[in-house]
Structure formats: structure tokens, C-alpha cells
Write a protein that holds these residues in place. Sequence first.
Motif, PDB file in Angstrom:
ATOM      1  N   SER A   1      70.370  50.950  38.555  1.00 16.80           N
ATOM      2  CA  SER A   1      68.980  50.997  38.118  1.00 16.80           C
ATOM      3  C   SER A   1      68.138  51.538  39.258  1.00 16.80           C
ATOM      4  O   SER A   1      68.507  51.438  40.432  1.00 16.80           O
TER       5      SER A   1
ATOM      6  N   THR B   1      63.896  52.143  40.592  1.00 21.35           N
ATOM      7  CA  THR B   1      62.460  51.976  40.444  1.00 21.35           C
ATOM      8  C   THR B   1      61.814  52.946  41.415  1.00 21.35           C
ATOM      9  O   THR B   1      62.455  53.404  42.370  1.00 21.35           O
ATOM     10  N   THR B   2      60.569  53.265  41.167  1.00 19.85           N
ATOM     11  CA  THR B   2      59.862  54.171  42.066  1.00 19.85           C
ATOM     12  C   THR B   2      58.461  53.626  42.311  1.00 19.85           C
ATOM     13  O   THR B   2      57.827  53.088  41.403  1.00 19.85           O
ATOM     14  N   ASN B   3      58.023  53.744  43.555  1.00 23.27           N
ATOM     15  CA  ASN B   3      56.703  53.273  43.953  1.00 23.27           C
ATOM     16  C   ASN B   3      56.235  54.156  45.100  1.00 23.27           C
ATOM     17  O   ASN B   3      56.955  54.293  46.092  1.00 23.27           O
TER      18      ASN B   3
END
Length: 174
Positions: A36, A38-40
Motif C-alpha cells: 500500500s 500513501t502520499t503527503n
Amino acid sequence: MYTTTTRAVLAAAAAIPLCLAVAAPASAAPGDVTYSATTNGNTITSTFTNNSDQPMFCEYGGYYEPLGADTPVTEANFVFREEIGPILPGQSGTEIVGDLTVGEEIFVEWACIAEDRSEVWGTPAIENVDILEGGPYDPTFRATRVIVGVSVVPGSPIGVCTGSACLPTGSFGF
């Protein structure tokens, strides 16, 4: 006597390729490993979860296009490459890649191999990574599409049927 000896030699010769085939790692069940992202901001956080029964090692990378037979790894397509492991059974490993450009579209490709080298999981990139020897391997997932700082579209398992595409075609016996 000649016929019996010939049969024995042919039977032994036929068994050799079978023994060699067993020694090569095989693609494994997609549920054994999950990826998995996520991006921030200007980062992508990648998490691998090991649901198999042995430690595993993974290599992953970011590319401007998903990899495949028609899209090999090239300097123009390459964004980053990382390794992670060992990841123990029942645990996860997480890494962050930063200094990316917000809004940039990146496809994350990956490959994982069991510690005893008996199972392999990954996207079409599994033929392009250093940790794997042998092959060819069948991919178990599609690449994950990430718009840096904006969104993530997970890579679905390959060979898993969803939606109306799963319905059989032709007569239903009516």
C-alpha cells in the motif's frame, strides 16, 4: 536388456528437467503479500505487509510509466529505487521516499521474494529487479499509480475477476 536400459535412461533424462523446475521460485498467492502507498506533500510512503509463513525481502521503484514487455526500465522512465527487508511473517515494513514533485504521476512497481527463495510476488517489474534470480515470473499485482501529494490508486491483484467482466459469455443453458 537393451530395451530396459534404454527405458531407464530415458526415464532418468525426463526426470532431470522436473527436478530443475522445482528449484526455481514460483509466483505465489497475491494475499501472502500486500503493498500500500500513501502520499503527503512531496513524499510517497510505501508499506509491505507479510502474510506468508517466512521472512521476505522486497525491492520497489517509481517510474513515469507502468512497466511491462513494451515499457522496460530506462533512465528516462526511472524515478527512484529502494530495498526493504527482511520483513518477518505477520509484520509490515514501511519506507518513505521524498524530494518528489507534487502533482507528478508515478507508478510504483515492486517485487518481493521469500527468504528461502521459493515464492515471488510483485508487479510486472519482477523481471527487472536485482533480488530475483531465475524466472521468468508471472506478476501477481498491477502497478500502484500515485499522484504525488494528491492521490493513490492501488494496484489490483492480477487474475482476480471483478465486475461484469467476470460473467461467463455464451449460453447459460436456457
